[in-house]
Design a protein around this motif. Structure first.
Motif, PDB file in Angstrom:
ATOM      1  N   LYS A 189       0.823  -1.213   0.000  1.00 44.94           N
ATOM      2  CA  LYS A 189       0.000   0.000   0.000  1.00 44.94           C
ATOM      3  C   LYS A 189       0.862   1.271   0.000  1.00 44.94           C
ATOM      4  O   LYS A 189       0.830   2.042   0.961  1.00 44.94           O
ATOM      5  N   PRO A 190       1.631   1.489  -1.058  1.00 43.88           N
ATOM      6  CA  PRO A 190       2.505   2.673  -1.079  1.00 43.88           C
ATOM      7  C   PRO A 190       1.690   3.973  -1.181  1.00 43.88           C
ATOM      8  O   PRO A 190       0.539   3.950  -1.622  1.00 43.88           O
ATOM      9  N   ASP A 191       2.285   5.083  -0.763  1.00 41.67           N
ATOM     10  CA  ASP A 191       1.627   6.387  -0.873  1.00 41.67           C
ATOM     11  C   ASP A 191       1.631   6.837  -2.325  1.00 41.67           C
ATOM     12  O   ASP A 191       0.793   7.630  -2.740  1.00 41.67           O
ATOM     13  N   LEU A 192       2.625   6.352  -3.072  1.00 44.93           N
ATOM     14  CA  LEU A 192       2.800   6.775  -4.454  1.00 44.93           C
ATOM     15  C   LEU A 192       3.478   5.655  -5.227  1.00 44.93           C
ATOM     16  O   LEU A 192       4.307   4.941  -4.684  1.00 44.93           O
ATOM     17  N   THR A 193       3.120   5.522  -6.504  1.00 46.73           N
ATOM     18  CA  THR A 193       3.759   4.535  -7.372  1.00 46.73           C
ATOM     19  C   THR A 193       4.225   5.241  -8.631  1.00 46.73           C
ATOM     20  O   THR A 193       3.483   6.021  -9.211  1.00 46.73           O
ATOM     21  N   THR A 194       5.475   4.968  -9.034  1.00 50.78           N
ATOM     22  CA  THR A 194       5.926   5.427 -10.353  1.00 50.78           C
ATOM     23  C   THR A 194       5.824   4.203 -11.252  1.00 50.78           C
ATOM     24  O   THR A 194       6.272   3.118 -10.886  1.00 50.78           O
ATOM     25  N   MET A 195       5.196   4.365 -12.403  1.00 51.51           N
ATOM     26  CA  MET A 195       4.853   3.229 -13.255  1.00 51.51           C
ATOM     27  C   MET A 195       5.303   3.445 -14.691  1.00 51.51           C
ATOM     28  O   MET A 195       4.876   4.393 -15.345  1.00 51.51           O
ATOM     29  N   ASP A 196       6.147   2.542 -15.169  1.00 56.48           N
ATOM     30  CA  ASP A 196       6.557   2.582 -16.567  1.00 56.48           C
ATOM     31  C   ASP A 196       5.338   2.207 -17.421  1.00 56.48           C
ATOM     32  O   ASP A 196       4.494   1.432 -16.974  1.00 56.48           O
ATOM     33  N   ILE A 197       5.248   2.747 -18.626  1.00 56.68           N
ATOM     34  CA  ILE A 197       4.100   2.415 -19.481  1.00 56.68           C
ATOM     35  C   ILE A 197       4.315   1.096 -20.217  1.00 56.68           C
ATOM     36  O   ILE A 197       3.462   0.229 -20.220  1.00 56.68           O
ATOM     37  N   THR A 198       5.490   0.934 -20.828  1.00 56.01           N
ATOM     38  CA  THR A 198       5.734  -0.245 -21.664  1.00 56.01           C
ATOM     39  C   THR A 198       6.509  -1.305 -20.883  1.00 56.01           C
ATOM     40  O   THR A 198       7.674  -1.096 -20.552  1.00 56.01           O
ATOM     41  N   MET A 199       5.839  -2.415 -20.572  1.00 51.19           N
ATOM     42  CA  MET A 199       6.483  -3.508 -19.825  1.00 51.19           C
ATOM     43  C   MET A 199       5.934  -4.843 -20.300  1.00 51.19           C
ATOM     44  O   MET A 199       4.836  -4.903 -20.825  1.00 51.19           O
ATOM     45  N   PRO A 200       6.714  -5.916 -20.070  1.00 50.45           N
ATOM     46  CA  PRO A 200       6.222  -7.251 -20.433  1.00 50.45           C
ATOM     47  C   PRO A 200       5.123  -7.707 -19.460  1.00 50.45           C
ATOM     48  O   PRO A 200       4.946  -7.107 -18.411  1.00 50.45           O
ATOM     49  N   GLU A 201       4.438  -8.772 -19.819  1.00 50.39           N
ATOM     50  CA  GLU A 201       3.367  -9.392 -19.018  1.00 50.39           C
ATOM     51  C   GLU A 201       2.129  -8.533 -18.877  1.00 50.39           C
ATOM     52  O   GLU A 201       1.057  -8.931 -19.281  1.00 50.39           O
ATOM     53  N   MET A 202       2.280  -7.353 -18.258  1.00 45.69           N
ATOM     54  CA  MET A 202       1.142  -6.426 -18.160  1.00 45.69           C
ATOM     55  C   MET A 202       1.714  -5.022 -18.262  1.00 45.69           C
ATOM     56  O   MET A 202       2.657  -4.693 -17.544  1.00 45.69           O
ATOM     57  N   ASP A 203       1.176  -4.221 -19.191  1.00 44.61           N
ATOM     58  CA  ASP A 203       1.735  -2.878 -19.340  1.00 44.61           C
ATOM     59  C   ASP A 203       1.276  -1.963 -18.203  1.00 44.61           C
ATOM     60  O   ASP A 203       0.406  -2.314 -17.410  1.00 44.61           O
ATOM     61  N   GLY A 204       1.891  -0.805 -18.145  1.00 42.82           N
ATOM     62  CA  GLY A 204       1.629   0.127 -17.055  1.00 42.82           C
ATOM     63  C   GLY A 204       0.204   0.640 -17.021  1.00 42.82           C
ATOM     64  O   GLY A 204      -0.346   0.894 -15.950  1.00 42.82           O
ATOM     65  N   ILE A 205      -0.405   0.815 -18.191  1.00 45.85           N
ATOM     66  CA  ILE A 205      -1.783   1.336 -18.220  1.00 45.85           C
ATOM     67  C   ILE A 205      -2.758   0.302 -17.659  1.00 45.85           C
ATOM     68  O   ILE A 205      -3.646   0.634 -16.879  1.00 45.85           O
ATOM     69  N   SER A 206      -2.579  -0.970 -18.029  1.00 45.44           N
ATOM     70  CA  SER A 206      -3.434  -2.031 -17.476  1.00 45.44           C
ATOM     71  C   SER A 206      -3.246  -2.133 -15.965  1.00 45.44           C
ATOM     72  O   SER A 206      -4.216  -2.276 -15.216  1.00 45.44           O
ATOM     73  N   ALA A 207      -1.990  -2.042 -15.526  1.00 44.87           N
ATOM     74  CA  ALA A 207      -1.702  -2.119 -14.086  1.00 44.87           C
ATOM     75  C   ALA A 207      -2.326  -0.924 -13.362  1.00 44.87           C
ATOM     76  O   ALA A 207      -2.919  -1.074 -12.290  1.00 44.87           O
ATOM     77  N   LEU A 208      -2.205   0.256 -13.967  1.00 45.98           N
ATOM     78  CA  LEU A 208      -2.808   1.469 -13.405  1.00 45.98           C
ATOM     79  C   LEU A 208      -4.310   1.267 -13.208  1.00 45.98           C
ATOM     80  O   LEU A 208      -4.852   1.530 -12.129  1.00 45.98           O
ATOM     81  N   LYS A 209      -4.978   0.751 -14.236  1.00 44.97           N
ATOM     82  CA  LYS A 209      -6.430   0.550 -14.168  1.00 44.97           C
ATOM     83  C   LYS A 209      -6.793  -0.457 -13.075  1.00 44.97           C
ATOM     84  O   LYS A 209      -7.745  -0.258 -12.328  1.00 44.97           O
ATOM     85  N   GLN A 210      -6.010  -1.529 -12.976  1.00 45.54           N
ATOM     86  CA  GLN A 210      -6.285  -2.549 -11.947  1.00 45.54           C
ATOM     87  C   GLN A 210      -6.091  -1.983 -10.548  1.00 45.54           C
ATOM     88  O   GLN A 210      -6.907  -2.206  -9.662  1.00 45.54           O
ATOM     89  N   ILE A 211      -4.988  -1.268 -10.356  1.00 42.42           N
ATOM     90  CA  ILE A 211      -4.705  -0.692  -9.041  1.00 42.42           C
ATOM     91  C   ILE A 211      -5.791   0.317  -8.668  1.00 42.42           C
ATOM     92  O   ILE A 211      -6.301   0.305  -7.555  1.00 42.42           O
ATOM     93  N   ARG A 212      -6.168   1.157  -9.624  1.00 41.80           N
ATOM     94  CA  ARG A 212      -7.195   2.167  -9.352  1.00 41.80           C
ATOM     95  C   ARG A 212      -8.565   1.522  -9.088  1.00 41.80           C
ATOM     96  O   ARG A 212      -9.374   2.087  -8.381  1.00 41.80           O
ATOM     97  N   SER A 213      -8.810   0.345  -9.666  1.00 38.63           N
ATOM     98  CA  SER A 213     -10.082  -0.322  -9.387  1.00 38.63           C
ATOM     99  C   SER A 213     -10.087  -0.891  -7.960  1.00 38.63           C
ATOM    100  O   SER A 213     -11.133  -1.027  -7.344  1.00 38.63           O
ATOM    101  N   MET A 214      -8.902  -1.220  -7.424  1.00 41.92           N
ATOM    102  CA  MET A 214      -8.801  -1.721  -6.051  1.00 41.92           C
ATOM    103  C   MET A 214      -8.767  -0.570  -5.055  1.00 41.92           C
ATOM    104  O   MET A 214      -9.247  -0.680  -3.944  1.00 41.92           O
ATOM    105  N   ASP A 215      -8.121   0.532  -5.466  1.00 39.99           N
ATOM    106  CA  ASP A 215      -7.949   1.681  -4.579  1.00 39.99           C
ATOM    107  C   ASP A 215      -8.065   2.954  -5.416  1.00 39.99           C
ATOM    108  O   ASP A 215      -7.111   3.372  -6.065  1.00 39.99           O
ATOM    109  N   ALA A 216      -9.244   3.542  -5.380  1.00 36.31           N
ATOM    110  CA  ALA A 216      -9.521   4.718  -6.218  1.00 36.31           C
ATOM    111  C   ALA A 216      -8.646   5.912  -5.863  1.00 36.31           C
ATOM    112  O   ALA A 216      -8.458   6.816  -6.669  1.00 36.31           O
TER     113      ALA A 216
END
Length: 120
Positions: free
Chosen positions: A47-74
């Motif tokens: 539960k970090p206060d802030l996350t820095t997220m790369d956009i282009t990554m293997p397995e799951m890109d940063g935008i998909s991860a962003l959406k998932q994280i935001r769906s768990m914690d708005a």
């Protein structure tokens, strides 16, 4: 307690650079991840206060991860990191809830400005 940050980038060198900038300025790095799937997993753990997220990554890109994280914690605060020429993706990320973005190669002043702006 300081600001707790998770750094997500598939390049270890980039993670090291951003961790270096942040830790030298008093921020605590609580986790790192090398792809979006791990980022989502670690986010739930630390539960970090802030996350820095790369956009282009293997397995799951940063935008998909962003959406998932935001769906768990708005209220999750996420700053996207992008290479030059990824404007369309940056816009998509901002629409999906990213608070700011930083362009690679990282400029320490810009990184710190974005972090301060987002965590207040």
């Amino acid at each position: 307690m300081g600001v707790r940050i998770m750094v997500v980038d598939d390049a270890a060198f980039m993670r090291m650079m951003i961790k270096d900038i942040l830790s030298k300025n008093g921020y605590e790095i609580v986790a790192e991840a090398e792809n979006g799937a791990k980022a989502v997993e670690k986010f739930q753990e630390v539960k970090p206060d802030l996350t820095t997220m790369d956009i282009t990554m293997p397995e799951m890109d940063g935008i998909s991860a962003l959406k998932q994280i935001r769906s768990m914690d708005a209220s999750a605060k996420i700053i996207m990191c992008s290479a030059m020429g990824q404007q369309a993706m940056v816009i998509e990320a901002i629409q999906a809830g990213a608070r700011d973005f930083i362009v690679k190669p990282f400029q320490p002043d810009r990184v710190l400005e974005a972090v301060r702006k987002v965590v207040g």
